[in-house]
Design a protein around this motif. Sequence first.
Motif, PDB file in Angstrom:
ATOM      1  N   TRP A  82      15.218 -15.957  56.033  1.00  0.00           N
ATOM      2  CA  TRP A  82      16.509 -16.421  56.533  1.00  0.00           C
ATOM      3  C   TRP A  82      16.401 -17.408  58.050  1.00  0.00           C
ATOM      4  CZ3 TRP A  82      19.040 -14.935  61.147  1.00  0.00           C
ATOM      5  CH2 TRP A  82      18.461 -13.717  61.488  1.00  0.00           C
ATOM      6  N   THR A  83      17.200 -18.226  58.138  1.00  0.00           N
ATOM      7  CA  THR A  83      16.932 -18.844  59.398  1.00  0.00           C
ATOM      8  C   THR A  83      18.610 -19.256  59.979  1.00  0.00           C
ATOM      9  OG1 THR A  83      16.305 -20.759  60.727  1.00  0.00           O
ATOM     10  CG2 THR A  83      16.785 -21.241  58.656  1.00  0.00           C
ATOM     11  N   THR A  84      18.880 -19.754  60.836  1.00  0.00           N
ATOM     12  CA  THR A  84      20.322 -20.235  61.249  1.00  0.00           C
ATOM     13  C   THR A  84      20.227 -21.759  61.406  1.00  0.00           C
ATOM     14  OG1 THR A  84      20.153 -19.925  63.620  1.00  0.00           O
ATOM     15  CG2 THR A  84      20.902 -18.071  62.438  1.00  0.00           C
ATOM     16  N   GLN A  85      21.507 -22.380  61.126  1.00  0.00           N
ATOM     17  CA  GLN A  85      21.787 -23.594  60.941  1.00  0.00           C
ATOM     18  C   GLN A  85      22.556 -23.850  62.564  1.00  0.00           C
ATOM     19  OE1 GLN A  85      21.275 -26.507  59.011  1.00  0.00           O
ATOM     20  NE2 GLN A  85      21.945 -27.844  60.302  1.00  0.00           N
ATOM     21  N   GLU A  86      21.791 -24.338  63.555  1.00  0.00           N
ATOM     22  CA  GLU A  86      22.413 -24.546  64.902  1.00  0.00           C
ATOM     23  C   GLU A  86      23.024 -25.723  65.212  1.00  0.00           C
ATOM     24  OE1 GLU A  86      22.657 -21.729  66.997  1.00  0.00           O
ATOM     25  OE2 GLU A  86      21.469 -20.627  65.470  1.00  0.00           O
ATOM     26  N   PHE A  87      22.974 -26.761  64.083  1.00  0.00           N
ATOM     27  CA  PHE A  87      23.335 -28.209  64.416  1.00  0.00           C
ATOM     28  C   PHE A  87      24.503 -28.631  63.277  1.00  0.00           C
ATOM     29  CE2 PHE A  87      19.336 -28.449  62.561  1.00  0.00           C
ATOM     30  CZ  PHE A  87      19.243 -29.573  61.684  1.00  0.00           C
ATOM     31  N   ALA A 128      24.285 -18.835  58.876  1.00  0.00           N
ATOM     32  CA  ALA A 128      22.774 -18.559  58.310  1.00  0.00           C
ATOM     33  C   ALA A 128      22.693 -19.042  56.963  1.00  0.00           C
ATOM     34  CB  ALA A 128      22.823 -16.986  58.487  1.00  0.00           C
ATOM     35  N   ILE A 129      21.204 -19.308  56.735  1.00  0.00           N
ATOM     36  CA  ILE A 129      20.813 -19.852  55.437  1.00  0.00           C
ATOM     37  C   ILE A 129      19.754 -19.102  54.980  1.00  0.00           C
ATOM     38  CG2 ILE A 129      19.875 -21.801  53.962  1.00  0.00           C
ATOM     39  CD1 ILE A 129      21.126 -23.444  56.232  1.00  0.00           C
ATOM     40  N   GLY A 130      19.678 -18.395  53.683  1.00  0.00           N
ATOM     41  CA  GLY A 130      18.590 -17.427  53.166  1.00  0.00           C
ATOM     42  C   GLY A 130      17.938 -18.166  51.978  1.00  0.00           C
ATOM     43  N   LEU A 131      16.842 -17.408  51.809  1.00  0.00           N
ATOM     44  CA  LEU A 131      16.082 -17.613  50.580  1.00  0.00           C
ATOM     45  C   LEU A 131      16.234 -16.194  49.682  1.00  0.00           C
ATOM     46  CD1 LEU A 131      14.493 -19.883  48.942  1.00  0.00           C
ATOM     47  CD2 LEU A 131      12.455 -18.866  49.963  1.00  0.00           C
ATOM     48  N   VAL A 132      16.977 -16.328  48.606  1.00  0.00           N
ATOM     49  CA  VAL A 132      17.441 -15.057  48.262  1.00  0.00           C
ATOM     50  C   VAL A 132      16.529 -14.944  46.683  1.00  0.00           C
ATOM     51  CG1 VAL A 132      19.261 -13.680  47.259  1.00  0.00           C
ATOM     52  CG2 VAL A 132      19.664 -15.290  49.025  1.00  0.00           C
ATOM     53  N   GLN A 133      15.741 -13.787  46.715  1.00  0.00           N
ATOM     54  CA  GLN A 133      15.084 -13.569  45.461  1.00  0.00           C
ATOM     55  C   GLN A 133      16.023 -12.851  44.243  1.00  0.00           C
ATOM     56  OE1 GLN A 133      11.474 -13.910  44.758  1.00  0.00           O
ATOM     57  NE2 GLN A 133      12.185 -13.269  42.684  1.00  0.00           N
ATOM     58  N   LEU A 134      16.079 -13.792  43.298  1.00  0.00           N
ATOM     59  CA  LEU A 134      17.140 -13.192  42.173  1.00  0.00           C
ATOM     60  C   LEU A 134      16.332 -12.532  41.020  1.00  0.00           C
ATOM     61  CD1 LEU A 134      19.638 -16.280  42.205  1.00  0.00           C
ATOM     62  CD2 LEU A 134      19.991 -14.131  43.200  1.00  0.00           C
ATOM     63  N   GLY A 135      16.237 -11.431  41.020  1.00  0.00           N
ATOM     64  CA  GLY A 135      15.344 -10.621  39.982  1.00  0.00           C
ATOM     65  C   GLY A 135      14.123 -10.865  40.284  1.00  0.00           C
ATOM     66  N   ASP A 136      13.542 -10.900  39.087  1.00  0.00           N
ATOM     67  CA  ASP A 136      12.008 -11.562  38.688  1.00  0.00           C
ATOM     68  C   ASP A 136      11.966 -12.980  38.455  1.00  0.00           C
ATOM     69  OD1 ASP A 136      10.992  -9.043  39.506  1.00  0.00           O
ATOM     70  OD2 ASP A 136      10.737  -8.439  37.443  1.00  0.00           O
ATOM     71  N   GLU A 137      13.148 -13.483  38.610  1.00  0.00           N
ATOM     72  CA  GLU A 137      13.389 -14.851  38.015  1.00  0.00           C
ATOM     73  C   GLU A 137      12.876 -15.908  38.868  1.00  0.00           C
ATOM     74  OE1 GLU A 137      15.126 -15.494  35.147  1.00  0.00           O
ATOM     75  OE2 GLU A 137      15.019 -13.372  34.909  1.00  0.00           O
ATOM     76  N   VAL A 138      13.607 -16.084  40.248  1.00  0.00           N
ATOM     77  CA  VAL A 138      13.704 -17.324  41.120  1.00  0.00           C
ATOM     78  C   VAL A 138      13.901 -17.095  42.374  1.00  0.00           C
ATOM     79  CG1 VAL A 138      15.869 -18.498  40.494  1.00  0.00           C
ATOM     80  CG2 VAL A 138      13.995 -19.898  41.187  1.00  0.00           C
ATOM     81  N   VAL A 191      16.167 -18.353  45.573  1.00  0.00           N
ATOM     82  CA  VAL A 191      17.253 -19.633  45.584  1.00  0.00           C
ATOM     83  C   VAL A 191      17.620 -19.700  47.180  1.00  0.00           C
ATOM     84  CG1 VAL A 191      19.702 -20.113  44.926  1.00  0.00           C
ATOM     85  CG2 VAL A 191      18.054 -19.534  43.267  1.00  0.00           C
ATOM     86  N   GLU A 192      17.743 -20.880  47.596  1.00  0.00           N
ATOM     87  CA  GLU A 192      18.137 -21.135  49.055  1.00  0.00           C
ATOM     88  C   GLU A 192      20.050 -21.286  48.914  1.00  0.00           C
ATOM     89  OE1 GLU A 192      18.385 -24.736  52.194  1.00  0.00           O
ATOM     90  OE2 GLU A 192      16.594 -24.460  50.977  1.00  0.00           O
ATOM     91  N   GLY A 193      20.505 -20.492  49.878  1.00  0.00           N
ATOM     92  CA  GLY A 193      21.907 -20.748  49.901  1.00  0.00           C
ATOM     93  C   GLY A 193      22.444 -20.362  51.297  1.00  0.00           C
ATOM     94  N   ARG A 194      23.604 -20.645  51.526  1.00  0.00           N
ATOM     95  CA  ARG A 194      24.253 -20.100  52.884  1.00  0.00           C
ATOM     96  C   ARG A 194      24.647 -18.870  52.731  1.00  0.00           C
ATOM     97  NH1 ARG A 194      28.786 -24.033  55.283  1.00  0.00           N
ATOM     98  NH2 ARG A 194      29.191 -22.689  57.226  1.00  0.00           N
ATOM     99  N   LEU A 195      24.489 -18.004  53.676  1.00  0.00           N
ATOM    100  CA  LEU A 195      25.067 -16.713  53.710  1.00  0.00           C
ATOM    101  C   LEU A 195      26.247 -16.540  54.463  1.00  0.00           C
ATOM    102  CD1 LEU A 195      21.661 -15.029  55.345  1.00  0.00           C
ATOM    103  CD2 LEU A 195      22.191 -15.660  52.784  1.00  0.00           C
ATOM    104  N   THR A 196      27.041 -15.547  53.973  1.00  0.00           N
ATOM    105  CA  THR A 196      28.711 -15.463  54.288  1.00  0.00           C
ATOM    106  C   THR A 196      28.412 -14.790  55.867  1.00  0.00           C
ATOM    107  OG1 THR A 196      28.834 -13.329  53.402  1.00  0.00           O
ATOM    108  CG2 THR A 196      29.312 -15.319  52.256  1.00  0.00           C
ATOM    109  N   VAL A 197      27.356 -14.050  56.366  1.00  0.00           N
ATOM    110  CA  VAL A 197      27.302 -13.510  57.739  1.00  0.00           C
ATOM    111  C   VAL A 197      26.506 -14.496  58.517  1.00  0.00           C
ATOM    112  CG1 VAL A 197      27.598 -11.219  56.965  1.00  0.00           C
ATOM    113  CG2 VAL A 197      25.605 -12.011  56.993  1.00  0.00           C
TER     114      VAL A 197
END
Length: 140
Positions: free
Chosen positions: A61-66, A85-95, A97-103
């Motif tokens: 993960w990282t943060t979007q500061e701008f 924050a934006i994270g790269l989330v491992q969904l099972g053994d599938e793939v 996915v990049e997405g925004r985090l709620t925290v």
Amino acid sequence: MSQIPFAPDVFTWPSERPQLIGGRCGRCGTTTFPMQSSCPRCGDLGMEQVLLPRTGTLWTWTTQEFLPKEPYASGETQETFRPFAIGLVQLGDEVRVEGRLTVSDPAEISFGMELELVVFPFRAEEDGTEVMSYAFRPLS
């Protein structure tokens, strides 16, 4: 108030338990997100739509500061923008996915934490229509 997804065929919605819509290659089994017309691994055109797992683990993960530019802008201004924050989330053994985090607080984020998919209001159109997107929130 009306609501629309930010793009068609990216996630199931409206839904109490939304899922991302990916693709799986009929030849080699590669899973992609979003759905693609051909397999990035073997080039086969036999991609089939597949619903991805709702939960996963935070890989990095990282943060979007701008303030993001189009098409990622949410309608915020320099004065109203708050880092997120934006994270790269491992969904099972599938793939992954990049997405925004709620925290956004780094103290609340850790590698390997369990997350689940949610849909949230991303921005509002001039007519008041809410444009919905997806994010990942920590599992309690």
